[in-house]
Structures are given as structure tokens and as C-alpha cells.
Design a protein around this motif. Structure first.
Motif, PDB file in Angstrom:
ATOM      1  N   PHE A  12       2.294  15.836 -30.797  1.00  0.00           N
ATOM      2  CA  PHE A  12       1.294  15.526 -29.639  1.00  0.00           C
ATOM      3  C   PHE A  12       1.375  13.978 -29.596  1.00  0.00           C
ATOM      4  O   PHE A  12       1.490  13.242 -28.609  1.00  0.00           O
ATOM      5  CB  PHE A  12      -0.182  16.149 -29.863  1.00  0.00           C
ATOM      6  CG  PHE A  12      -0.851  15.581 -28.499  1.00  0.00           C
ATOM      7  CD1 PHE A  12      -0.885  16.828 -27.526  1.00  0.00           C
ATOM      8  CD2 PHE A  12      -1.607  14.632 -28.343  1.00  0.00           C
ATOM      9  CE1 PHE A  12      -1.745  16.499 -26.331  1.00  0.00           C
ATOM     10  CE2 PHE A  12      -2.119  14.331 -27.243  1.00  0.00           C
ATOM     11  CZ  PHE A  12      -2.362  15.312 -26.202  1.00  0.00           C
ATOM     12  N   ARG A  13       0.958  13.319 -30.822  1.00  0.00           N
ATOM     13  CA  ARG A  13       0.968  11.998 -30.762  1.00  0.00           C
ATOM     14  C   ARG A  13       2.242  11.063 -30.455  1.00  0.00           C
ATOM     15  O   ARG A  13       2.372  10.024 -29.705  1.00  0.00           O
ATOM     16  CB  ARG A  13       0.345  11.381 -32.225  1.00  0.00           C
ATOM     17  CG  ARG A  13      -1.153  11.651 -32.451  1.00  0.00           C
ATOM     18  CD  ARG A  13      -1.539  10.900 -33.612  1.00  0.00           C
ATOM     19  NE  ARG A  13      -0.733  11.199 -34.825  1.00  0.00           N
ATOM     20  CZ  ARG A  13      -1.028  12.191 -35.750  1.00  0.00           C
ATOM     21  NH1 ARG A  13      -2.048  13.081 -35.348  1.00  0.00           N
ATOM     22  NH2 ARG A  13      -0.234  12.405 -36.907  1.00  0.00           N
ATOM     23  N   LEU A 109       5.651  22.324 -30.262  1.00  0.00           N
ATOM     24  CA  LEU A 109       4.391  22.792 -29.716  1.00  0.00           C
ATOM     25  C   LEU A 109       3.377  21.669 -29.263  1.00  0.00           C
ATOM     26  O   LEU A 109       2.642  21.734 -28.476  1.00  0.00           O
ATOM     27  CB  LEU A 109       3.623  23.820 -30.595  1.00  0.00           C
ATOM     28  CG  LEU A 109       4.284  25.301 -30.861  1.00  0.00           C
ATOM     29  CD1 LEU A 109       3.804  26.079 -31.596  1.00  0.00           C
ATOM     30  CD2 LEU A 109       4.259  25.960 -29.323  1.00  0.00           C
ATOM     31  N   GLY A 110       3.417  20.659 -30.585  1.00  0.00           N
ATOM     32  CA  GLY A 110       2.691  19.619 -29.984  1.00  0.00           C
ATOM     33  C   GLY A 110       2.914  18.789 -28.859  1.00  0.00           C
ATOM     34  O   GLY A 110       2.469  18.172 -27.884  1.00  0.00           O
ATOM     35  N   ARG A 111       4.454  18.586 -28.680  1.00  0.00           N
ATOM     36  CA  ARG A 111       5.009  17.953 -27.546  1.00  0.00           C
ATOM     37  C   ARG A 111       4.852  18.907 -26.281  1.00  0.00           C
ATOM     38  O   ARG A 111       4.525  18.152 -25.301  1.00  0.00           O
ATOM     39  CB  ARG A 111       6.494  17.950 -27.674  1.00  0.00           C
ATOM     40  CG  ARG A 111       7.427  17.513 -26.398  1.00  0.00           C
ATOM     41  CD  ARG A 111       8.760  17.890 -26.260  1.00  0.00           C
ATOM     42  NE  ARG A 111       8.776  19.609 -26.202  1.00  0.00           N
ATOM     43  CZ  ARG A 111       8.590  20.250 -25.322  1.00  0.00           C
ATOM     44  NH1 ARG A 111       8.274  19.611 -24.180  1.00  0.00           N
ATOM     45  NH2 ARG A 111       8.715  21.416 -25.395  1.00  0.00           N
ATOM     46  N   ALA A 112       4.714  20.005 -26.287  1.00  0.00           N
ATOM     47  CA  ALA A 112       4.608  20.900 -25.172  1.00  0.00           C
ATOM     48  C   ALA A 112       2.915  20.624 -24.653  1.00  0.00           C
ATOM     49  O   ALA A 112       2.737  20.665 -23.521  1.00  0.00           O
ATOM     50  CB  ALA A 112       4.832  22.238 -25.342  1.00  0.00           C
ATOM     51  N   ALA A 113       1.939  20.613 -25.847  1.00  0.00           N
ATOM     52  CA  ALA A 113       0.752  20.610 -25.573  1.00  0.00           C
ATOM     53  C   ALA A 113       0.615  19.178 -24.837  1.00  0.00           C
ATOM     54  O   ALA A 113      -0.529  19.158 -23.847  1.00  0.00           O
ATOM     55  CB  ALA A 113      -0.051  20.590 -26.801  1.00  0.00           C
ATOM     56  N   PHE A 114       1.121  18.238 -25.022  1.00  0.00           N
ATOM     57  CA  PHE A 114       0.995  16.978 -24.610  1.00  0.00           C
ATOM     58  C   PHE A 114       1.399  16.804 -23.142  1.00  0.00           C
ATOM     59  O   PHE A 114       0.797  16.526 -21.977  1.00  0.00           O
ATOM     60  CB  PHE A 114       1.345  15.685 -25.357  1.00  0.00           C
ATOM     61  CG  PHE A 114       1.546  14.406 -24.305  1.00  0.00           C
ATOM     62  CD1 PHE A 114       0.435  13.645 -24.238  1.00  0.00           C
ATOM     63  CD2 PHE A 114       2.788  13.941 -23.828  1.00  0.00           C
ATOM     64  CE1 PHE A 114       0.375  12.585 -23.452  1.00  0.00           C
ATOM     65  CE2 PHE A 114       2.816  12.649 -22.952  1.00  0.00           C
ATOM     66  CZ  PHE A 114       1.556  12.205 -22.845  1.00  0.00           C
ATOM     67  N   MET A 115       2.597  17.612 -22.722  1.00  0.00           N
ATOM     68  CA  MET A 115       3.475  17.483 -21.503  1.00  0.00           C
ATOM     69  C   MET A 115       2.559  18.171 -20.459  1.00  0.00           C
ATOM     70  O   MET A 115       2.942  17.947 -19.258  1.00  0.00           O
ATOM     71  CB  MET A 115       4.854  18.221 -21.804  1.00  0.00           C
ATOM     72  CG  MET A 115       5.675  17.185 -22.371  1.00  0.00           C
ATOM     73  SD  MET A 115       6.069  15.531 -21.755  1.00  0.00           S
ATOM     74  CE  MET A 115       7.180  14.719 -22.538  1.00  0.00           C
ATOM     75  N   LEU A 116       1.788  19.157 -20.895  1.00  0.00           N
ATOM     76  CA  LEU A 116       1.286  20.145 -20.010  1.00  0.00           C
ATOM     77  C   LEU A 116       0.463  19.393 -18.953  1.00  0.00           C
ATOM     78  O   LEU A 116       0.513  19.710 -17.853  1.00  0.00           O
ATOM     79  CB  LEU A 116       0.411  21.137 -20.884  1.00  0.00           C
ATOM     80  CG  LEU A 116      -0.409  22.278 -19.674  1.00  0.00           C
ATOM     81  CD1 LEU A 116       0.861  22.991 -19.010  1.00  0.00           C
ATOM     82  CD2 LEU A 116      -1.158  23.269 -20.434  1.00  0.00           C
ATOM     83  N   LEU A 117      -0.375  18.519 -19.433  1.00  0.00           N
ATOM     84  CA  LEU A 117      -1.233  17.737 -18.370  1.00  0.00           C
ATOM     85  C   LEU A 117      -0.434  16.619 -17.571  1.00  0.00           C
ATOM     86  O   LEU A 117      -0.726  16.644 -16.138  1.00  0.00           O
ATOM     87  CB  LEU A 117      -2.429  17.528 -19.069  1.00  0.00           C
ATOM     88  CG  LEU A 117      -3.611  18.467 -19.546  1.00  0.00           C
ATOM     89  CD1 LEU A 117      -4.754  17.870 -20.131  1.00  0.00           C
ATOM     90  CD2 LEU A 117      -3.933  19.355 -18.292  1.00  0.00           C
ATOM     91  N   PRO A 118      -0.202  15.818 -18.271  1.00  0.00           N
ATOM     92  CA  PRO A 118       0.325  14.452 -17.353  1.00  0.00           C
ATOM     93  C   PRO A 118       1.559  15.051 -16.638  1.00  0.00           C
ATOM     94  O   PRO A 118       2.009  14.339 -15.774  1.00  0.00           O
ATOM     95  CB  PRO A 118       0.491  13.599 -18.407  1.00  0.00           C
ATOM     96  CG  PRO A 118       0.576  14.136 -19.898  1.00  0.00           C
ATOM     97  CD  PRO A 118      -0.031  15.403 -19.647  1.00  0.00           C
ATOM     98  N   ARG A 119       2.457  15.787 -17.368  1.00  0.00           N
ATOM     99  CA  ARG A 119       3.631  16.190 -16.404  1.00  0.00           C
ATOM    100  C   ARG A 119       3.362  17.555 -15.519  1.00  0.00           C
ATOM    101  O   ARG A 119       4.459  17.651 -14.621  1.00  0.00           O
ATOM    102  CB  ARG A 119       4.669  16.708 -17.275  1.00  0.00           C
ATOM    103  CG  ARG A 119       5.248  15.291 -18.110  1.00  0.00           C
ATOM    104  CD  ARG A 119       6.042  14.288 -17.386  1.00  0.00           C
ATOM    105  NE  ARG A 119       7.428  14.777 -16.872  1.00  0.00           N
ATOM    106  CZ  ARG A 119       8.414  15.075 -17.489  1.00  0.00           C
ATOM    107  NH1 ARG A 119       8.313  14.290 -18.597  1.00  0.00           N
ATOM    108  NH2 ARG A 119       9.489  15.347 -17.047  1.00  0.00           N
TER     109      ARG A 119
END
Length: 264
Positions: A12-13, A109-119
Motif C-alpha cells: 500500500f505504501r 493486495l496492498g497495491r490493490a487496496a491503495f488503487m481502489l479509491l484514487p483510481r
């Protein structure tokens, strides 16, 4: 403490640092969402009736939803693991006191969690303003849809992991990555709903894991399938996930035995 939750947070970070790229990606997703919504709505309107159960508003909503889920699912193939195999850096991953596949999965999964809102949010907001959205009124489809999206992200990871592992046997993997991207763009339902495919192509798509990556989460979260039918689709997703992860583990084990790096 298990290292895998920490790897989810690290993923995520890592992706949250690419703010300009995230903003550019959100803009691109929104623009392509508008184009795709126009094409799908035009197709339904010109037919004079609903196409495979999609009326104009549902077709537009499908376009916006697929664009919202595109980045978290990561439909397009990357070559990060393949490059590590080619350079021999995969030996470092194999020497770490964590399972390489599980570690990569957690990071993704951390990447996807970050991408969900801004993208994901910008295409949905734009869709609500331009065409309106056909969305469920009850909370259950959203809850089950998020679970389906989580499994879809995992299925996508497992498939991309397998494709990247071909680098153990292939000198150059760009061809197979391109082939994977072409198949995924079509068979996941990213371009048009899988229900719109000719009968033979529909059957072919459902004989692959691709619809479980994108089409199924979209169908579940939009309430196009409900109740036991929705649960059945999630079970199919889980079956594909288990199978792909098993194949990926087997390929990694075989590939690791043939790995040769400088010094040993």
C-alpha cells in the motif's frame, strides 16, 4: 507476528508514493470510461431493445464499473517477477524466510487496496454525473461484491505470477506477456460484457479464469446476479484461485531447481 500483513501495508505504501501516476491513471480511466459508455449505450440503443439483459443505463454502469475495477484488479500483465528471474535477483527472494508466492500476493493486495479509491472513485463519480448509474439499493451486493473483488484481484495475481514464471524457461517473455494482455482485455469483460460474446466465445471465456477477475466482481457488486447465483460465482472464483496458486507453486519449485546464478 506474521510478516504478510506487514507486506500488505508495504505494498500500500509503495504505490501511494506514485501520486502523479495515480492521478494520471484516474484521468485516463475516466476518459476511457466515457468513451466505452458511449459505445455500449449506442450499441444497446441502436438494437432497439436490451442486449443480453443490459438496457442503456445498465450498459453505461457496466462501463464505469469496469474502469473503476481495472486498476485494482490489474488486468494488464507486468514483468516485475520475470525481470527478477532474468537478472537472478529471484535467488534473493528464495533465500528470504518467507514464502515467495505468499509474499508477492500480500504485496499485490496492498497495491490493490491503495488503487481502489484514487483510481476507482473518479470513473464512478464521472459516470454518476454524465449518464447516471444503475446500482443496487440494498447493502448486500456491495458487501459480497467487495469479497468478489478481493478474490478477483487474487485470481489476477495468480495468473500473472504464472505468466512471469515462464521466464525460467524463456529468454524473452514480452511476447507471452503481450498475448496474456490481449486475452485478458477481451475475456475478462473489460471491453464488452462477456454476455455479449457469441456463444462459442462465451463458452471459451468461461473455460478460463479471466471472467473471474473482472466480469464476476462487476456482476456481483451491481446486483446483476444475486442470492445463490452470486455465491456460486464467488465459489467459481475461489476454485480458479486455488488451482492457479497450486500451478504457480509447482512452477516455482521446478524453476528454482534449474536456477543458475553467478557464484553457485
Amino acid at each position: 507476528m506474521s510478516p504478510y500483513p506487514a507486506l500488505v501495508a508495504a505494498g500500500f505504501r509503495r504505490w501511494s508514493t506514485y501520486r502523479a501516476a495515480t492521478a494520471a491513471g484516474a484521468l485516463t480511466n475516466s476518459v476511457f470510461g466515457a468513451i466505452k459508455a458511449s459505445v455500449l449505450v449506442g450499441t444497446v440503443t441502436s438494437s432497439g431493445a436490451a442486449v443480453a439483459g443490459y438496457d442503456p443505463l445498465q450498459a453505461a454502469t457496466f462501463a464505469w464499473a469496469t474502469q473503476a475495477f481495472l486498476a485494482p484488479v490489474s488486468v494488464f500483465a507486468d514483468d516485475e517477477l520475470a525481470r527478477r528471474v532474468r537478472t537472478g535477483d529471484i535467488a534473493v527472494d528464495l533465500a528470504r524466510p518467507v514464502d515467495p508466492q505468499l509474499a508477492a500476493w500480500a504485496t499485490d493486495l496492498g497495491r490493490a487496496a491503495f488503487m481502489l479509491l484514487p483510481r476507482g472513485v473518479p470513473p464512478v463519480v464521472l459516470g454518476a454525473l454524465l449518464t447516471g448509474l444503475a446500482v443496487p439499493s440494498s447493502p448486500l451486493p456491495y458487501v459480497l461484491g467487495l469479497a468478489s473483488l478481493l478474490v478477483g484481484v487474487s485470481v489476477s495475481f495468480a495468473a500473472r505470477w504464472i505468466v512471469n514464471l515462464t521466464a525460467f524457461w524463456l529468454t524473452e517473455v514480452r511476447g507471452i506477456l503481450l498475448l496474456y494482455t490481449v486475452l485478458a482485455t477481451t475475456l475478462t469483460g473489460l471491453s464488452i460484457p462477456v454476455a455479449w460474446f457469441p456463444t462459442w466465445l462465451n463458452a471459451l471465456a468461461h473455460a478460463t479464469p479471466f471472467p473471474s477477475m473482472l466480469q464476476t466482481p462487476v456482476d456481483v457488486v451491481l446486483g446483476r446476479v444475486t442470492g445463490l447465483d452470486a455465491v456460486r460465482l464467488v465459489v467459481v472464483q475461489l476454485a480458479w484461485l486455488a488451482g492457479l496458486l497450486a500451478v504457480g507453486r509447482a512452477l516455482l519449485a521446478v524453476g528454482a531447481r534449474r536456477l543458475v546464478v553467478q557464484g553457485g
